[in-house]
Design an enzyme around this catalytic site. Sequence first.
Site, PDB file in Angstrom:
ATOM      1  N   TYR A   5       0.767  -1.146   0.005  1.00  0.00           N
ATOM      2  CA  TYR A   5      -0.021   0.005  -0.012  1.00  0.00           C
ATOM      3  C   TYR A   5       0.808   1.235  -0.058  1.00  0.00           C
ATOM      4  O   TYR A   5       0.521   2.236  -0.643  1.00  0.00           O
ATOM      5  CB  TYR A   5      -1.022  -0.027   0.991  1.00  0.00           C
ATOM      6  CG  TYR A   5      -2.121  -1.119   0.926  1.00  0.00           C
ATOM      7  CD1 TYR A   5      -2.451  -2.127   1.097  1.00  0.00           C
ATOM      8  CD2 TYR A   5      -3.359  -0.465  -0.061  1.00  0.00           C
ATOM      9  CE1 TYR A   5      -3.216  -2.977   0.620  1.00  0.00           C
ATOM     10  CE2 TYR A   5      -4.283  -1.155  -0.424  1.00  0.00           C
ATOM     11  CZ  TYR A   5      -4.305  -2.413  -0.051  1.00  0.00           C
ATOM     12  OH  TYR A   5      -5.200  -3.274  -0.602  1.00  0.00           O
ATOM     13  N   ASP A  43      -8.277   5.914  -5.442  1.00  0.00           N
ATOM     14  CA  ASP A  43      -7.163   7.001  -5.722  1.00  0.00           C
ATOM     15  C   ASP A  43      -7.399   8.382  -5.504  1.00  0.00           C
ATOM     16  O   ASP A  43      -6.374   9.182  -5.809  1.00  0.00           O
ATOM     17  CB  ASP A  43      -6.598   6.520  -7.205  1.00  0.00           C
ATOM     18  CG  ASP A  43      -7.699   6.878  -8.471  1.00  0.00           C
ATOM     19  OD1 ASP A  43      -7.582   6.299  -9.376  1.00  0.00           O
ATOM     20  OD2 ASP A  43      -8.634   7.671  -8.146  1.00  0.00           O
ATOM     21  N   ARG A  94       1.887   1.813  -3.456  1.00  0.00           N
ATOM     22  CA  ARG A  94       0.775   2.400  -4.278  1.00  0.00           C
ATOM     23  C   ARG A  94       0.503   3.939  -3.949  1.00  0.00           C
ATOM     24  O   ARG A  94       0.132   4.690  -4.852  1.00  0.00           O
ATOM     25  CB  ARG A  94      -0.554   1.288  -4.067  1.00  0.00           C
ATOM     26  CG  ARG A  94      -0.317   0.045  -5.210  1.00  0.00           C
ATOM     27  CD  ARG A  94      -1.482  -0.512  -4.767  1.00  0.00           C
ATOM     28  NE  ARG A  94      -2.753  -0.068  -5.444  1.00  0.00           N
ATOM     29  CZ  ARG A  94      -4.098  -0.494  -5.043  1.00  0.00           C
ATOM     30  NH1 ARG A  94      -4.101  -1.354  -4.243  1.00  0.00           N
ATOM     31  NH2 ARG A  94      -5.090   0.185  -5.383  1.00  0.00           N
ATOM     32  N   GLU A 126     -11.294  -2.269 -24.321  1.00  0.00           N
ATOM     33  CA  GLU A 126     -11.543  -3.916 -24.562  1.00  0.00           C
ATOM     34  C   GLU A 126     -12.865  -4.085 -23.853  1.00  0.00           C
ATOM     35  O   GLU A 126     -13.585  -3.340 -23.192  1.00  0.00           O
ATOM     36  CB  GLU A 126     -10.470  -4.620 -23.587  1.00  0.00           C
ATOM     37  CG  GLU A 126      -8.975  -4.610 -24.104  1.00  0.00           C
ATOM     38  CD  GLU A 126      -8.282  -5.163 -22.894  1.00  0.00           C
ATOM     39  OE1 GLU A 126      -6.856  -4.783 -23.074  1.00  0.00           O
ATOM     40  OE2 GLU A 126      -8.692  -5.946 -22.006  1.00  0.00           O
ATOM     41  N   THR A 154     -13.950  -0.300 -16.523  1.00  0.00           N
ATOM     42  CA  THR A 154     -13.887  -1.195 -15.514  1.00  0.00           C
ATOM     43  C   THR A 154     -14.365  -2.641 -16.262  1.00  0.00           C
ATOM     44  O   THR A 154     -14.882  -2.866 -17.255  1.00  0.00           O
ATOM     45  CB  THR A 154     -15.224  -0.988 -14.239  1.00  0.00           C
ATOM     46  OG1 THR A 154     -15.290  -2.152 -13.284  1.00  0.00           O
ATOM     47  CG2 THR A 154     -16.660  -1.056 -15.211  1.00  0.00           C
ATOM     48  N   SER A 155     -13.543  -3.695 -15.664  1.00  0.00           N
ATOM     49  CA  SER A 155     -13.681  -4.922 -16.158  1.00  0.00           C
ATOM     50  C   SER A 155     -15.017  -5.667 -15.700  1.00  0.00           C
ATOM     51  O   SER A 155     -15.364  -6.712 -16.470  1.00  0.00           O
ATOM     52  CB  SER A 155     -12.680  -5.844 -15.754  1.00  0.00           C
ATOM     53  OG  SER A 155     -12.528  -5.937 -14.287  1.00  0.00           O
ATOM     54  N   HIS A 189     -15.038   1.428  -2.509  1.00  0.00           N
ATOM     55  CA  HIS A 189     -14.092   0.570  -2.164  1.00  0.00           C
ATOM     56  C   HIS A 189     -13.125   1.511  -1.091  1.00  0.00           C
ATOM     57  O   HIS A 189     -12.030   0.902  -0.907  1.00  0.00           O
ATOM     58  CB  HIS A 189     -13.237  -0.071  -3.150  1.00  0.00           C
ATOM     59  CG  HIS A 189     -14.202  -1.010  -3.740  1.00  0.00           C
ATOM     60  ND1 HIS A 189     -13.957  -1.183  -5.219  1.00  0.00           N
ATOM     61  CD2 HIS A 189     -15.165  -1.596  -3.755  1.00  0.00           C
ATOM     62  CE1 HIS A 189     -14.714  -2.392  -5.631  1.00  0.00           C
ATOM     63  NE2 HIS A 189     -15.744  -2.336  -4.607  1.00  0.00           N
ATOM     64  N   ASN A 213     -12.610   3.033  -7.623  1.00  0.00           N
ATOM     65  CA  ASN A 213     -11.197   3.384  -7.436  1.00  0.00           C
ATOM     66  C   ASN A 213     -10.865   4.096  -5.965  1.00  0.00           C
ATOM     67  O   ASN A 213     -11.862   4.774  -5.422  1.00  0.00           O
ATOM     68  CB  ASN A 213     -10.940   4.480  -8.453  1.00  0.00           C
ATOM     69  CG  ASN A 213     -10.884   3.785  -9.847  1.00  0.00           C
ATOM     70  OD1 ASN A 213     -10.912   2.518 -10.069  1.00  0.00           O
ATOM     71  ND2 ASN A 213     -11.015   4.668 -10.871  1.00  0.00           N
TER      72      ASN A 213
END
Length: 244
Positions: free
Chosen positions: A64, A101, A67, A219, A192-193, A116, A99
């Site tokens: 962490y 961040d 990051r 993608e 986002t996946s 999150h 996120n």
Amino acid sequence: MMEEAAKLLARSRFAIAFTGAGISAESGVPTFRGGSGLWKKYRPEELATPEAFRKDPNLVWEFYRWRMKLIMRARPNRAHRALAELERMGIVKAVITQNVDDLHREAGSQNVIELHGNIFRVRCTSCGYTEDLKRSGRLNEFLKEKGLPRCPECGSLLRPDVVWFGEPLPREALEEAFRLAERADVVLVIGTSGVVYPAAYIPQIVKETGGRVIEINPEESGITPIADVFLRYPAGEAMERLME
Ligand code: BV8
Ligand code: ZN
């Protein structure tokens, strides 16, 4: 496709945004999966867990702190800024993000729901102590410390105030996100996946309650099957073109 997305947004009554790690990729923050994902260097599914923290808190804090140092050097990119602009225009009512961040707030978005948590907040593993290291101005000092950070109130271990795998999401944030998704007639899904739950329910709720889904991702993802409009672009370029 771009025109259709721009029309949907312009005509929307209550649009929201739902974002993942991909919106911060162009700010230099590695995503979790795919490409240069974090998962290559570290297995976050093994590290971002209460078990890993119990077993080896030093290793988890090393992950962490690495990051935090990386993310504090990152700046919001044009996709973050475009979302803040759409909020100022009264089109986007809220940004629901996975996120941690803090880049949406840095870009000027006001109504941000962090499902999150936030990597710059720490909390005590015993008492209720929490600290936002950016706001308290102690971030640099905290990152210089070696060893395990301790609670200034009770001396117990501090942990990052993020949601680890296997942990419940903050109740108020999740309930607010579900309420917004039920109200929304358009959700702009960016980067986002769509594999992490319960966050990935958000676009599904918009769809199920009659809203439209616009997805921006270079993608295909777990969301693409329910997307009304799929813009196969990186976030910065797509948002710039949407704002034209
Ligand atoms: C819970 C914080 C229960 C920490 C994170 C099996 C099936 C289904 C579910 C599960 C399962 N096994 C376990 C579960 C549940 C689990 C889960 O969903 N696991 C997944 C992996 C299968 N979920 C949980 O554990 C959640 N908790 O369920 O608790 C419970 C309930 C009550 C009581 C007790 C327990 C907690 C999940 C939260 C985990 N924490 N982060 C940290 O950050 O360190 S999740 C982590 O993944 C990040 O938050 C990240 O945001 C999130 C999702 O990933 P994405 O954001 O989508 O990022 P990703 O890298 O995956 O994708 C990036 C995308 O961007 C790609 O599509 C790429 O193409 C695109 N992209 C790349 N470049 C660009 C771009 N897009 C646009 N522009 C570009 N330039
Ligand atoms: Zn404490």
